[in-house]
Design a protein around this motif. Structure first.
Motif, PDB file in Angstrom:
ATOM      1  N   UNK A 204       0.820  -1.210   0.000  1.00 24.88           N
ATOM      2  CA  UNK A 204       0.000   0.000   0.000  1.00 24.88           C
ATOM      3  C   UNK A 204       0.849   1.253   0.000  1.00 24.88           C
ATOM      4  N   UNK A 205       0.528   2.166  -0.908  1.00 25.77           N
ATOM      5  CA  UNK A 205       1.309   3.394  -1.025  1.00 25.77           C
ATOM      6  C   UNK A 205       0.765   4.472  -0.090  1.00 25.77           C
ATOM      7  N   UNK A 275      -9.872  -3.203  -4.695  1.00 24.59           N
ATOM      8  CA  UNK A 275      -8.711  -3.619  -5.493  1.00 24.59           C
ATOM      9  C   UNK A 275      -7.502  -3.903  -4.608  1.00 24.59           C
ATOM     10  N   UNK A 276      -7.360  -3.124  -3.549  1.00 21.14           N
ATOM     11  CA  UNK A 276      -6.245  -3.360  -2.617  1.00 21.14           C
ATOM     12  C   UNK A 276      -6.378  -4.733  -1.955  1.00 21.14           C
ATOM     13  N   UNK A 277      -7.576  -5.064  -1.478  1.00 18.96           N
ATOM     14  CA  UNK A 277      -7.785  -6.361  -0.829  1.00 18.96           C
ATOM     15  C   UNK A 277      -7.570  -7.498  -1.818  1.00 18.96           C
ATOM     16  N   UNK A 278      -8.025  -7.336  -3.039  1.00 21.38           N
ATOM     17  CA  UNK A 278      -7.813  -8.377  -4.055  1.00 21.38           C
ATOM     18  C   UNK A 278      -6.315  -8.570  -4.338  1.00 21.38           C
ATOM     19  N   UNK A 279      -5.572  -7.496  -4.312  1.00 24.90           N
ATOM     20  CA  UNK A 279      -4.127  -7.595  -4.501  1.00 24.90           C
ATOM     21  C   UNK A 279      -3.489  -8.361  -3.344  1.00 24.90           C
ATOM     22  N   UNK A 280      -3.921  -8.052  -2.141  1.00 26.02           N
ATOM     23  CA  UNK A 280      -3.415  -8.769  -0.966  1.00 26.02           C
ATOM     24  C   UNK A 280      -3.737 -10.261  -1.075  1.00 26.02           C
TER      25      UNK A 280
END
Length: 533
Positions: A204-205, A275-280
């Motif tokens: 996460x940025x 999208x962040x959770x899917x990336x994780x």
């Protein structure tokens, strides 16, 4: 030189009367030997002993320094002789050290007994109790390290399910009346300190991730992030050892970075988080194995619940610590999620400034509220009570002239009850402000779960009024006996320490109380996740 030595030898041989000197020498030798024996640090048992005899230490320690087990029926401590210390040279030295430490502890306890006679009977009736507890704790730590993270949670769950309710010798920093069950809380807190390990995702940025915002009414999420990411006690760098996984995003920073002012569209925020959770989930195996039920997030912004709705598992399974703890909207689930206290921090360098309030005898105002007129409750409150009663100071935003005469905080410090109505959302920073100013909070917000409701007994230090009872507000408050009010106000004072954001975390403060509620939520899942790793 040779001549001198020759002269000395001749003098010693022919001039000294050795027969007279010999008895004197014998007496001196015997006296010196006896003195040496008396001053030895240990007693010689044989003429050839060169080390202290520690057998008598082992006999005593077999009954005291052994592996401790818990009797599941009586919770009594048992002693297993077969696990007593082995008689070896290295462990003999350890035995000496343990006994010396025990003597020091005993002397310290005896000194405390002299100062505190009320505890003397307890100390005398339970010798070496503190030592046993320490040994038990060390053994428990060793045994728990052998368990997997999930097995450790199962153990903690069983411990709490079988704990008896009673009044024991609790930590003096815990005030029993403000808790639902202080015995269960204290044991659960101990187990949290012993077991809990959190893996913080490094992904996460900034500024949406890993950037705590420490000022304003939404600062709780920022302060928690700050302390969670820097914790050496609870954070693990090895996700295989973690019991919980933290999604380190800030709802406040998400709103500041992505929301288009006056667009009234927060869907882009929800899509970003989805999208962040899917990336994780694609990068790590941990989300998919429980569908996010061992993950948690902390969001204090009003929009916190709404930013989760584009991801089904995030909304349904993840443990959510939210300021907007509204049970009517289908996102916050009472018993699974955590109601986060909403705190106003003006100066992050001095988060605890301006605390305290006046004595009860100096609180001339029965009830006080001043604030903006948004939401469904506040207009109704003003309709019935604005300028209607001198004891009830209820108004809209406080004017500059009024605040110069008597500030907002001074009004709260001078009031018996501080009205905390919901605004656009159910929570209000006035609840924590009232606690800081030692004013009994009056919460008016249907479908709202009060902060840290899992462990705190809000009926002991607050008044909860239904929205439809606003016309009877004064009647409800005046019906509370003075004795009851005094008790609630005392409880508010004792509650303060649990709502402090200290500059560095302190046991039982806000950071630890929030983390404990998250920990407790995870334990409550165990019965639903049996067999799941």
């Amino acid at each position: 030189m040779n001549k001198i030595m020759h002269s000395i030898i001749l003098f010693l041989v022919f001039k000294i009367d050795w027969k007279k000197l010999l008895p004197v020498a014998v007496i001196i030798t015997i006296t010196f030997a006896l003195f040496q024996l008396k001053t030895l640090p240990y007693q010689l048992t044989t003429p050839y002993s060169s080390h202290p005899d520690t057998n008598h230490f082992d006999i005593n320690l077999k009954s005291q320094i052994t592996h401790l087990t818990r009797d599941k029926q009586s919770e009594a401590i048992k002693i297993e002789p077969e696990t007593a210390m082995v008689n070896s040279s290295s462990q003999s030295v350890q035995s000496v050290a343990v006994v010396q430490e025990k003597v020091i502890l005993t002397q310290t306890r005896n000194q405390m007994d002299i100062k505190k006679p009320s505890n003397s009977m307890m100390s005398s009736s339970c010798p070496f109790a503190s030592e046993r507890r320490q040994i038990k704790q060390l053994n428990l730590q060793r045994d728990i390290k052998a368990l997997s993270p999930y097995e450790a949670l199962v153990y903690a769950k069983k411990e709490l399910d079988t704990i008896s309710v009673g009044v024991d010798n609790h930590d003096p920093n815990l005030y029993a009346p403000i808790f639902r069950n202080v015995t269960v809380f204290e044991r659960s807190y101990e187990l949290m300190e012993l077991i809990l390990k959190v893996f913080v995702y490094p992904d996460g940025k900034r500024p949406i991730f890993h950037t705590p915002y420490l000022r304003g009414i939404y600062s709780s999420e920022g302060w928690f992030m700050k302390f969670m990411e820097s914790s050496k006690q609870f954070v693990t760098q090895d996700p295989q050892k973690a019991n919980l996984f933290y999604l380190p995003y800030s709802a406040r920073q998400l709103q500041r970075a992505l929301y288009v002012p006056k667009s009234h569209n927060i869907k882009p925020l929800s899509i970003f988080l989805r999208d962040y959770v899917n990336k994780i989930a694609s990068k790590y195996p941990f989300w998919n194995r429980t569908h996010g039920s061992d993950h948690f997030l902390v969001a204090c912004h009003d929009w916190g619940p709404y930013t989760l709705k584009e991801h089904v598992d995030l909304t349904k399974n993840t443990i959510k610590a939210l300021c907007n703890a509204d049970t009517s909207e289908g996102v916050f689930i009472a018993g699974k999620d955590v109601s986060l206290p909403e705190t106003t921090i003006g100066n992050p360098r001095r988060p605890l400034r301006n605390m305290g309030g006046k004595r009860i005898s100096q609180r001339s105002i029965l009830a006080f509220f001043a604030g903006e007129m948004h939401g469904r409750v506040r207009p109704t409150l003003l309709k019935y009570w604005a300028n209607k009663d001198k004891k009830m100071i209820i108004s809209g935003p406080m004017s500059y002239k009024t605040s110069q005469t008597m500030s907002y905080s001074l009004h709260m410090k001078s009031s018996k009850y501080c009205i905390c109505p919901m605004g656009y959302e159910v929570n209000s920073p006035r609840i924590v402000e009232a606690i800081y100013y030692e004013c009994v909070p009056v919460i008016i917000a249907d479908n709202f779960v009060p902060p840290l409701n899992e462990v705190l007994n809000w009926s002991a230090f607050s008044v909860i009024v239904a929205e439809h009872d606003i016309p009877k507000l004064k009647e409800i408050l005046e019906a509370i006996p003075m004795k009851r009010y005094r008790m609630m106000q005392t409880n508010v004072k004792m509650l303060q320490r649990h709502f402090y954001w200290n500059r560095t975390p302190v046991k039982y403060d806000m950071f630890h109380m929030i983390l404990h509620s998250i920990w407790l939520s995870r334990l409550n899942q165990i019965q639903d996740l049996t067999g799941t790793q």
